[in-house]
Motif scaffolding. Structure first.
Motif, PDB file in Angstrom:
ATOM      1  N   UNK A  99      -3.446 -15.163   7.497  1.00 30.23           N
ATOM      2  CA  UNK A  99      -4.190 -16.399   7.575  1.00 30.23           C
ATOM      3  C   UNK A  99      -5.452 -16.271   6.604  1.00 30.23           C
ATOM      4  N   UNK A 100      -6.428 -15.440   7.277  1.00 34.46           N
ATOM      5  CA  UNK A 100      -8.130 -14.759   7.177  1.00 34.46           C
ATOM      6  C   UNK A 100      -8.179 -14.658   5.479  1.00 34.46           C
ATOM      7  N   UNK A 101      -7.209 -13.519   5.188  1.00 33.63           N
ATOM      8  CA  UNK A 101      -7.270 -12.865   3.845  1.00 33.63           C
ATOM      9  C   UNK A 101      -6.355 -13.247   2.725  1.00 33.63           C
ATOM     10  N   UNK A 121      -1.130  -3.873  -1.266  1.00 34.44           N
ATOM     11  CA  UNK A 121      -1.856  -5.154  -0.274  1.00 34.44           C
ATOM     12  C   UNK A 121      -1.394  -6.040  -1.773  1.00 34.44           C
ATOM     13  N   UNK A 176      -8.545  -9.494  19.768  1.00 35.92           N
ATOM     14  CA  UNK A 176      -7.972 -10.578  19.617  1.00 35.92           C
ATOM     15  C   UNK A 176      -6.075 -10.321  19.544  1.00 35.92           C
ATOM     16  N   UNK A 233      -2.570 -10.173  19.596  1.00 31.94           N
ATOM     17  CA  UNK A 233      -1.309 -10.957  18.223  1.00 31.94           C
ATOM     18  C   UNK A 233      -0.094  -9.897  19.047  1.00 31.94           C
ATOM     19  N   UNK A 261      -7.883  -0.465  10.014  1.00 31.48           N
ATOM     20  CA  UNK A 261      -8.050  -2.222   9.916  1.00 31.48           C
ATOM     21  C   UNK A 261      -8.392  -2.725   8.212  1.00 31.48           C
ATOM     22  N   UNK A 262      -7.788  -3.315   7.807  1.00 29.24           N
ATOM     23  CA  UNK A 262      -7.256  -3.978   6.858  1.00 29.24           C
ATOM     24  C   UNK A 262      -7.222  -5.535   6.224  1.00 29.24           C
ATOM     25  N   UNK A 263      -7.192  -5.958   5.469  1.00 28.07           N
ATOM     26  CA  UNK A 263      -7.085  -8.319   6.158  1.00 28.07           C
ATOM     27  C   UNK A 263      -7.967  -8.414   7.181  1.00 28.07           C
ATOM     28  N   UNK A 264      -7.565  -9.651   7.760  1.00 22.00           N
ATOM     29  CA  UNK A 264      -7.246  -9.798   8.407  1.00 22.00           C
ATOM     30  C   UNK A 264      -6.517 -11.144   9.023  1.00 22.00           C
ATOM     31  N   UNK A 265      -6.668 -11.960  10.463  1.00 26.52           N
ATOM     32  CA  UNK A 265      -6.016 -13.240  10.336  1.00 26.52           C
ATOM     33  C   UNK A 265      -4.708 -12.510  10.796  1.00 26.52           C
ATOM     34  N   UNK A 277      -5.609 -10.106  15.509  1.00 26.60           N
ATOM     35  CA  UNK A 277      -6.571 -10.632  15.028  1.00 26.60           C
ATOM     36  C   UNK A 277      -7.631 -10.534  13.620  1.00 26.60           C
ATOM     37  N   UNK A 278      -8.026  -9.634  14.022  1.00 28.04           N
ATOM     38  CA  UNK A 278      -9.580  -9.413  13.322  1.00 28.04           C
ATOM     39  C   UNK A 278      -8.887  -8.393  12.562  1.00 28.04           C
ATOM     40  N   UNK A 279      -7.918  -8.177  11.903  1.00 24.15           N
ATOM     41  CA  UNK A 279      -7.098  -7.095  11.105  1.00 24.15           C
ATOM     42  C   UNK A 279      -7.115  -5.432  11.380  1.00 24.15           C
ATOM     43  N   UNK A 280      -7.636  -5.259  12.537  1.00 26.94           N
ATOM     44  CA  UNK A 280      -6.892  -3.973  13.247  1.00 26.94           C
ATOM     45  C   UNK A 280      -5.100  -3.971  13.381  1.00 26.94           C
TER      46      UNK A 280
END
Lengths: 340, 210
Positions: free
Chosen positions: A280-282, A301, A220, A222, A258-262, A238-241
């Motif tokens: 947003x997700x994390x 972070x 996804x 972004x 890959x850390x976090x997401x959104x 969007x998946x955090x990659x």
């Protein structure tokens, strides 16, 4: 054993944090009219004005934030909405700087505006053919490129400094399954925009032709950012990659993390070589360092609001994060050294 | 780990008296609940970044070896509720998974009214994966590692000669030692550091005894 005890303490702290109100890191800046929330999308920094540029959506304003004093000045005259219920579909949502002016898109009216920042006034406007997403100034051609994902195209608007300032539609560029995000590499005459999944298209700003399409590793797609000097091209999914592509070598992938997401709108500080992605997700701002060879490494972070999806960087060592739910932007001091 | 084993052995000795009326040797449990993610997969990556939590379905079997003590084996599967998805189809395809196996000991507490409470302690191994699917394109993060402590307190209410039903509260704490990110373009192996994560679980347990 000490490390294990430390881990145990951390889990206990997380339990305690869940019971308390979640707090954001950094210094919050309240924006005028933002008490009920603001549907932010784009967030930029102007080195010439030395201001963070915040299109404040339904408040009807473009806010300019001094990165040191945190003072806010506003340009009014954009569409207003009486309430905010999530999303970013109203009012001024994207901005870019060029030729001494600011260019702002208004999603409610589907209009591109030119703003004189000294006079704090709209000096020219033109109707767009479809709903605008991001606007970017193309210095090489004196044009504004506006992503219109609803119509799967980029609209091109000519700009004449005047006086009077003139904005004139000049055509469209089709980008099937896109365009998501838009960034201009002024040094190399290129524009980049994502397709919604898997790849990024590379356009020549003079011919408007798609000259390449690079797999970007996103399920996804972004955010986008570029280090023009190093020719590092940054992709946020969007998946955090997050991936670094080599713009000088046909988009070869240099590293992925890959850390976090959104994630959505990302920021980059080319002096520190730090990348900022808010998710947003994390509910987090992830700070990554980029080596000369394009290797990404996690620096840190920070906790931010779970509505935060946009970030930018100023040239004062700060990251900036939007907070739509509370109608604020947050300044977060970047404590990490330059990434070499 | 040694402390856990010492507690288990000590408790087996201490709880040597068989409760009155307890004749059944085999206990089979099935439970359903909610699991809250806590802690980190690796440095900078929290378990709750991509999921609101899991819906654990546990199957447990205990063989009574002393009046208040049983040997326990369990297997659990939990669909992980995705945070990021835009449509029903994408959300269905974006469900993650948490799979865990464990062995341990069950301690039956003295009965109170019709409640035959017990405490389960175990160790095991777990596999976790989260996925985001967007219009048919997917990216998955997965990790696996040991469970240091799988603890559960359940309080089933006896509803029949061989059947009890009641709430449970538990936690599973562990670390991931291996990780993988699968993007549409490439696969990356490895984790950045060893962190601790936990699933706090609450739900309903159906117990059958034979």
């Amino acid at each position: 054993m000490a490390r294990r005890r430390e881990h145990g303490k951390r889990v206990l702290w997380e339990v305690a944090l869940l019971a308390a109100c979640r707090a954001s890191d950094g210094v919050g800046v309240d924006l005028p009219g933002g008490g009920n929330g603001i549907g932010f999308d784009d967030l930029r920094y102007s080195p010439t004005l030395r201001r963070v540029l915040v299109p404040a959506a339904g408040t009807g304003r473009l806010d300019l934030v001094d990165p040191d004093s945190l003072a806010v000045t506003s340009v009014a005259g954009f569409s207003t909405t009486s309430d905010y219920s999530g999303g970013h579909g109203d009012g001024a949502t994207s901005v870019d700087e060029g030729a001494g002016l600011l260019f702002v898109t208004d999603r409610t009216t589907g209009t591109l505006h030119a703003v004189d920042p000294a006079a704090r006034a709209i000096v020219a406007s033109t109707a767009l053919e479809a709903g605008p997403d991001y606007v970017r100034y193309v210095a090489a051609t004196g044009e504004l490129w506006i992503a219109e994902p609803g119509a799967a195209r980029i609209e091109v608007v000519g700009f004449a400094a005047g006086p009077p300032v003139m904005l004139t539609p000049r055509g469209v560029i089709d980008v099937a399954n896109g365009p998501e995000s838009l960034v201009i590499d002024a040094s190399h005459g290129r524009a980049y925009a994502h397709r919604w999944q898997r790849s990024t298209v590379v356009l020549d700003v003079r011919t408007r032709a798609v000259v390449a399409e690079w797999p970007n590793g996103c399920a996804s797609s972004r955010g986008l950012a570029i280090d023009e000097a190093r020719q590092h091209f940054f992709v946020a999914c969007s998946e955090g990659t997050i991936a670094v592509l080599d713009a000088a070598h046909d988009g070869a992938v240099l590293s992925t993390i890959a850390r976090g997401a959104g994630f959505d709108v990302i920021g980059y500080n080319p002096a520190l070589h730090h990348l900022y992605a808010a998710g947003t997700a994390c509910g987090c701002l992830v700070v990554m360092g980029v080596s000369r060879g394009g290797a990404l490494s996690l620096l840190g972070r920070f906790d931010v609001d779970t509505s935060a999806h946009c970030a930018t960087a100023d040239d004062r060592g700060h990251a900036w994060v939007c907070d739509p739910a509370h109608g604020k932007v947050w300044r977060i001091d970047d404590p990490y050294p330059v990434s070499e | 780990m040694r402390a856990v084993l010492a507690i288990l052995v000590g408790s087996i000795v201490a709880l040597g008296a068989r409760p009155a009326g307890a004749q059944d040797r085999v206990e089979l449990d099935a439970s359903l609940g909610y699991a809250l993610p806590l802690g980190s997969i690796e440095r900078g990556s929290r378990l709750g970044d991509t999921t609101y939590g899991g819906i654990p379905i546990d199957l447990r079997a205990a063989l009574r070896v002393a009046p208040r003590v049983g040997l326990l084996a369990s297997v659990a599967y939990a669909p992980a509720i995705p945070k990021l998805c835009a449509s029903v189809d994408d959300c269905m395809a974006s469900f993650g998974r948490d799979v865990a196996i464990a062995v341990g000991v069950r301690f039956s507490l003295p009965p109170f009214w019709r409640i035959a409470a017990r405490v389960d302690l175990g160790v095991g191994y777990a596999w976790y994966a989260s996925t985001l699917s967007d219009n048919g394109t997917s990216s998955t993060r997965s990790a696996s590692g040991p469970t240091f402590l799988d603890v559960r307190l359940s309080a089933p209410i006896t509803l029949g000669r061989h059947f009890a039903l009641g709430p449970f509260l538990g936690a599973r704490i562990g670390s991931f030692l291996a990780g993988r990110v699968e993007t549409p373009l490439r696969t990356i192996e490895g984790l950045d550091g060893i962190e601790v994560h936990a699933w706090l679980r609450v739900g309903v347990d159906a117990a059958f005894t034979f």
